[in-house]
Design a protein around this motif. Sequence first.
Motif, PDB file in Angstrom:
ATOM      1  N   ALA A 140       0.761  -1.671  -0.063  1.00 57.11           N
ATOM      2  CA  ALA A 140       0.309  -0.199  -0.103  1.00 57.11           C
ATOM      3  C   ALA A 140       1.001   1.226  -0.020  1.00 57.11           C
ATOM      4  CB  ALA A 140      -0.821  -0.091   1.144  1.00 57.11           C
ATOM      5  N   LEU A 141       2.056   0.976   1.130  1.00 57.39           N
ATOM      6  CA  LEU A 141       2.832   2.277   0.887  1.00 57.39           C
ATOM      7  C   LEU A 141       3.334   2.797  -0.349  1.00 57.39           C
ATOM      8  CD1 LEU A 141       4.693   2.521   4.041  1.00 57.39           C
ATOM      9  CD2 LEU A 141       1.912   3.945   3.626  1.00 57.39           C
ATOM     10  N   ARG A 142       4.429   1.524  -1.131  1.00 58.73           N
ATOM     11  CA  ARG A 142       4.445   1.496  -2.702  1.00 58.73           C
ATOM     12  C   ARG A 142       3.914   2.101  -3.127  1.00 58.73           C
ATOM     13  NH1 ARG A 142       6.962  -4.443  -1.841  1.00 58.73           N
ATOM     14  NH2 ARG A 142       8.618  -3.936  -1.227  1.00 58.73           N
ATOM     15  N   GLU A 143       2.132   1.668  -3.260  1.00 58.23           N
ATOM     16  CA  GLU A 143       1.415   2.149  -3.837  1.00 58.23           C
ATOM     17  C   GLU A 143       0.718   3.889  -3.953  1.00 58.23           C
ATOM     18  OE1 GLU A 143      -1.456  -0.821  -4.244  1.00 58.23           O
ATOM     19  OE2 GLU A 143      -0.218  -1.809  -4.961  1.00 58.23           O
ATOM     20  N   GLU A 144       1.356   4.397  -2.484  1.00 63.39           N
ATOM     21  CA  GLU A 144       0.912   5.447  -1.785  1.00 63.39           C
ATOM     22  C   GLU A 144      -0.604   5.326  -1.408  1.00 63.39           C
ATOM     23  OE1 GLU A 144       2.533   8.938  -3.741  1.00 63.39           O
ATOM     24  OE2 GLU A 144       4.373   8.161  -4.261  1.00 63.39           O
ATOM     25  N   ASN A 145      -1.149   4.271  -1.194  1.00 66.51           N
ATOM     26  CA  ASN A 145      -2.326   3.952  -0.620  1.00 66.51           C
ATOM     27  C   ASN A 145      -2.379   4.737   0.727  1.00 66.51           C
ATOM     28  OD1 ASN A 145      -4.863   3.126  -0.492  1.00 66.51           O
ATOM     29  ND2 ASN A 145      -5.107   1.423  -2.117  1.00 66.51           N
ATOM     30  N   PHE A 146      -1.966   5.537   1.480  1.00 69.95           N
ATOM     31  CA  PHE A 146      -2.941   5.769   2.077  1.00 69.95           C
ATOM     32  C   PHE A 146      -3.883   5.648   3.730  1.00 69.95           C
ATOM     33  CE2 PHE A 146       1.154   7.317   1.616  1.00 69.95           C
ATOM     34  CZ  PHE A 146       1.972   8.146   2.591  1.00 69.95           C
ATOM     35  N   LEU A 147      -4.648   5.618   2.317  1.00 70.73           N
ATOM     36  CA  LEU A 147      -6.868   4.707   2.596  1.00 70.73           C
ATOM     37  C   LEU A 147      -6.157   3.802   3.086  1.00 70.73           C
ATOM     38  CD1 LEU A 147      -8.556   6.699   3.256  1.00 70.73           C
ATOM     39  CD2 LEU A 147      -9.526   6.011   0.853  1.00 70.73           C
ATOM     40  N   ALA A 148      -5.722   2.582   2.466  1.00 70.06           N
ATOM     41  CA  ALA A 148      -5.568   0.608   2.951  1.00 70.06           C
ATOM     42  C   ALA A 148      -4.911   1.024   3.653  1.00 70.06           C
ATOM     43  CB  ALA A 148      -4.504   0.162   1.891  1.00 70.06           C
ATOM     44  N   PHE A 149      -3.527   1.922   3.766  1.00 72.28           N
ATOM     45  CA  PHE A 149      -2.441   1.654   5.120  1.00 72.28           C
ATOM     46  C   PHE A 149      -2.810   1.511   6.300  1.00 72.28           C
ATOM     47  CE2 PHE A 149       0.819   2.045   8.097  1.00 72.28           C
ATOM     48  CZ  PHE A 149       1.640   1.350   8.225  1.00 72.28           C
ATOM     49  N   GLY A 157     -10.006  13.028   8.988  1.00 70.73           N
ATOM     50  CA  GLY A 157      -8.557  13.145   8.774  1.00 70.73           C
ATOM     51  C   GLY A 157      -8.191  11.905   9.084  1.00 70.73           C
ATOM     52  N   VAL A 158      -8.824  10.779   9.689  1.00 70.34           N
ATOM     53  CA  VAL A 158      -7.754   9.854  10.466  1.00 70.34           C
ATOM     54  C   VAL A 158      -7.771   8.423  10.008  1.00 70.34           C
ATOM     55  CG1 VAL A 158      -7.192   8.215  12.664  1.00 70.34           C
ATOM     56  CG2 VAL A 158      -7.738  11.048  13.252  1.00 70.34           C
ATOM     57  N   LEU A 159      -6.597   8.722   9.039  1.00 70.91           N
ATOM     58  CA  LEU A 159      -6.849   7.127   8.462  1.00 70.91           C
ATOM     59  C   LEU A 159      -6.596   5.582   9.251  1.00 70.91           C
ATOM     60  CD1 LEU A 159      -6.965   9.471   6.342  1.00 70.91           C
ATOM     61  CD2 LEU A 159      -5.362   7.849   5.021  1.00 70.91           C
ATOM     62  N   GLY A 160      -5.695   5.745  10.294  1.00 68.85           N
ATOM     63  CA  GLY A 160      -5.762   4.536  10.544  1.00 68.85           C
ATOM     64  C   GLY A 160      -5.348   5.172  11.895  1.00 68.85           C
ATOM     65  N   ALA A 161      -4.969   3.823  13.098  1.00 60.17           N
ATOM     66  CA  ALA A 161      -5.017   4.467  14.582  1.00 60.17           C
ATOM     67  C   ALA A 161      -4.804   2.156  15.188  1.00 60.17           C
ATOM     68  CB  ALA A 161      -5.827   4.860  15.409  1.00 60.17           C
ATOM     69  N   ARG A 162      -3.887   2.276  15.881  1.00 60.41           N
ATOM     70  CA  ARG A 162      -3.339   1.242  16.670  1.00 60.41           C
ATOM     71  C   ARG A 162      -2.718   0.909  17.727  1.00 60.41           C
ATOM     72  NH1 ARG A 162       1.777  -0.173  15.063  1.00 60.41           N
ATOM     73  NH2 ARG A 162       1.282  -2.615  15.867  1.00 60.41           N
ATOM     74  N   MET A 163      -3.106   0.193  18.591  1.00 56.04           N
ATOM     75  CA  MET A 163      -1.640   0.662  19.744  1.00 56.04           C
ATOM     76  C   MET A 163      -0.128  -0.076  19.005  1.00 56.04           C
ATOM     77  SD  MET A 163      -1.508  -3.439  21.952  1.00 56.04           S
ATOM     78  CE  MET A 163      -0.179  -3.314  20.909  1.00 56.04           C
ATOM     79  N   THR A 164       1.434   0.582  19.636  1.00 55.75           N
ATOM     80  CA  THR A 164       1.993   0.531  19.482  1.00 55.75           C
ATOM     81  C   THR A 164       2.819  -0.100  20.041  1.00 55.75           C
ATOM     82  OG1 THR A 164       4.374   1.458  18.087  1.00 55.75           O
ATOM     83  CG2 THR A 164       3.182   2.447  19.580  1.00 55.75           C
ATOM     84  N   GLY A 165       4.250  -0.942  19.932  1.00 57.30           N
ATOM     85  CA  GLY A 165       5.280  -1.537  20.861  1.00 57.30           C
ATOM     86  C   GLY A 165       4.528  -2.786  21.460  1.00 57.30           C
ATOM     87  N   ALA A 166       5.124  -3.436  22.894  1.00 50.29           N
ATOM     88  CA  ALA A 166       4.844  -4.955  23.725  1.00 50.29           C
ATOM     89  C   ALA A 166       3.260  -4.678  24.134  1.00 50.29           C
ATOM     90  CB  ALA A 166       5.388  -4.915  24.292  1.00 50.29           C
ATOM     91  N   GLY A 167       2.461  -3.342  24.198  1.00 50.74           N
ATOM     92  CA  GLY A 167       1.887  -2.939  24.540  1.00 50.74           C
ATOM     93  C   GLY A 167       1.107  -2.714  26.227  1.00 50.74           C
ATOM     94  N   PHE A 168      -0.155  -3.036  26.636  1.00 45.75           N
ATOM     95  CA  PHE A 168      -0.337  -2.910  28.199  1.00 45.75           C
ATOM     96  C   PHE A 168      -0.273  -1.851  28.259  1.00 45.75           C
ATOM     97  CE2 PHE A 168       1.147  -7.981  28.032  1.00 45.75           C
ATOM     98  CZ  PHE A 168       0.131  -8.317  27.864  1.00 45.75           C
ATOM     99  N   GLY A 169       0.057  -1.235  28.101  1.00 44.94           N
ATOM    100  CA  GLY A 169       0.361   0.463  27.750  1.00 44.94           C
ATOM    101  C   GLY A 169       0.498   1.321  26.725  1.00 44.94           C
ATOM    102  N   GLY A 170       1.517   2.296  27.453  1.00 46.32           N
ATOM    103  CA  GLY A 170       2.055   2.764  26.536  1.00 46.32           C
ATOM    104  C   GLY A 170       1.411   4.165  25.494  1.00 46.32           C
ATOM    105  N   CYS A 171       1.595   3.709  23.537  1.00 48.76           N
ATOM    106  CA  CYS A 171       0.686   4.785  23.281  1.00 48.76           C
ATOM    107  C   CYS A 171       0.860   4.409  21.485  1.00 48.76           C
ATOM    108  CB  CYS A 171       2.845   5.674  22.226  1.00 48.76           C
ATOM    109  SG  CYS A 171       3.834   6.290  23.360  1.00 48.76           S
ATOM    110  N   THR A 172      -0.431   4.960  20.760  1.00 47.19           N
ATOM    111  CA  THR A 172      -0.931   4.575  19.491  1.00 47.19           C
ATOM    112  C   THR A 172       0.346   5.463  18.608  1.00 47.19           C
ATOM    113  OG1 THR A 172      -2.578   5.922  20.437  1.00 47.19           O
ATOM    114  CG2 THR A 172      -2.967   4.336  21.139  1.00 47.19           C
TER     115      THR A 172
END
Length: 395
Positions: free
Chosen positions: A288-297, A331-346
């Motif tokens: 998706a990134l190669r195709e610059e398809n940010f929506l799919a990403f 305007g938000v295309l995607g959101a997820r937790m990042t890293g090992a989890g149980f707290g921290g960041c999205t």
Amino acid sequence: MQDLNKLWKIFNEKYTDTGLIKGAFSAPGRVNLIGEHTDYNEGFVLPMAIEKKIIMLGQLRNDRLVQVFDLVYKTKIKFSLDALTPLKKDTWANYLMGVMDEIQKAGHPLQGANLIFRSDIPQKAGLSSSAALEVVTALTMAKLNLLEIKPLEMAHLCRRAENNFVGVACGIMDQYVSCLGQKNYALFIDCRSNDYELIPFKDHNFQIVICNSKVQRRLIDSEYNKRREECKIAAEFFNHKLKREIRALRDVTIDECKKYQRQLPEVIARRAKHVILENYRVQAGVQALREENFLAFGQLMVESHQSLKEDYEVSCAELDLLVNLALKQKGVLGARMTGAGFGGCTVNLIEKNYIGAFKESIKNKYKKITGIIPDIYLTPPAEGAKVLELKGDKA
Ligand code: GLA
């Protein structure tokens, strides 16, 4: 540069000049865009280095002593390169000692050094402050001792330090991206072959925004090891079942997972499903990134979070809340937790025009529900570890 001058001033106040080679170095933290809990299953990951980093200044000594001053916590520690054993107190020093131990074990001779470092990577937030500390230490010691250690060797050496000395069974992702990250690129890593590819991540319309839940990662070590164990059980099951070698969950296809999942204990089946599908999501994300398809990403990020929450069970209420609030924002295309989890960041992918409104709204709503004001960082993909300056020769 002005900042570096200030740091040198502090350095000179703390230590007497040894007359030997000195230098300043940096290593960044990272955010993982997609591919969570796949690295230790010999799968795929797609992290990027962030602008938050650790800067270390050092000067070589003529003996085997190392002195380190942590400018954030204002603590100092001394140890000898001949007596490297993990500490129970001041455990932060274990990252440095572990790296020096591994450099020596790899057959590189070391002399001692005087060091100071400053970090602006939040700790225990899933942005790899530990990997950055390992990598900046490795780079500093290598350059001061005039050793030729290539970035790849450095990444592996730092990971061994964390596995063997610190005692955390992490995968290779964090150290890799801290060593090899590049401006405006995400790093696609095959955690089996250790091959990597830089994937352009530059678009004038979209940006990566990190939200720190400020909930410190809880139970992280025990749960992390438990997940690793569960994945191992699943891989052994498939190795037994399928008529070919299954070294890790990386080798199992989606169809095979579907076909046999009922024969596995329910929890193990869900863990396997997450890893197998997440590997596909990373590869689809790269495409998706190669195709610059940010929506799919963005859509793949959303699916990744859902899977980490439901199947892998490494999210928590605050991370889910941040993701849900984000996905309701314009305007938000995607959101997820990042890293090992149980707290921290999205990690969020957002259209640039909406970032101002996003920040304001997330801060207010998250605070209203949790009582915590989240930190929000904007960062393009940044550079990996580098030399900031190097002065003088080894005597
Ligand atoms: C931690 C580990 C990484 C990786 C992630 C989960 O950050 O250090 O190796 O396993 O968790 O994706």
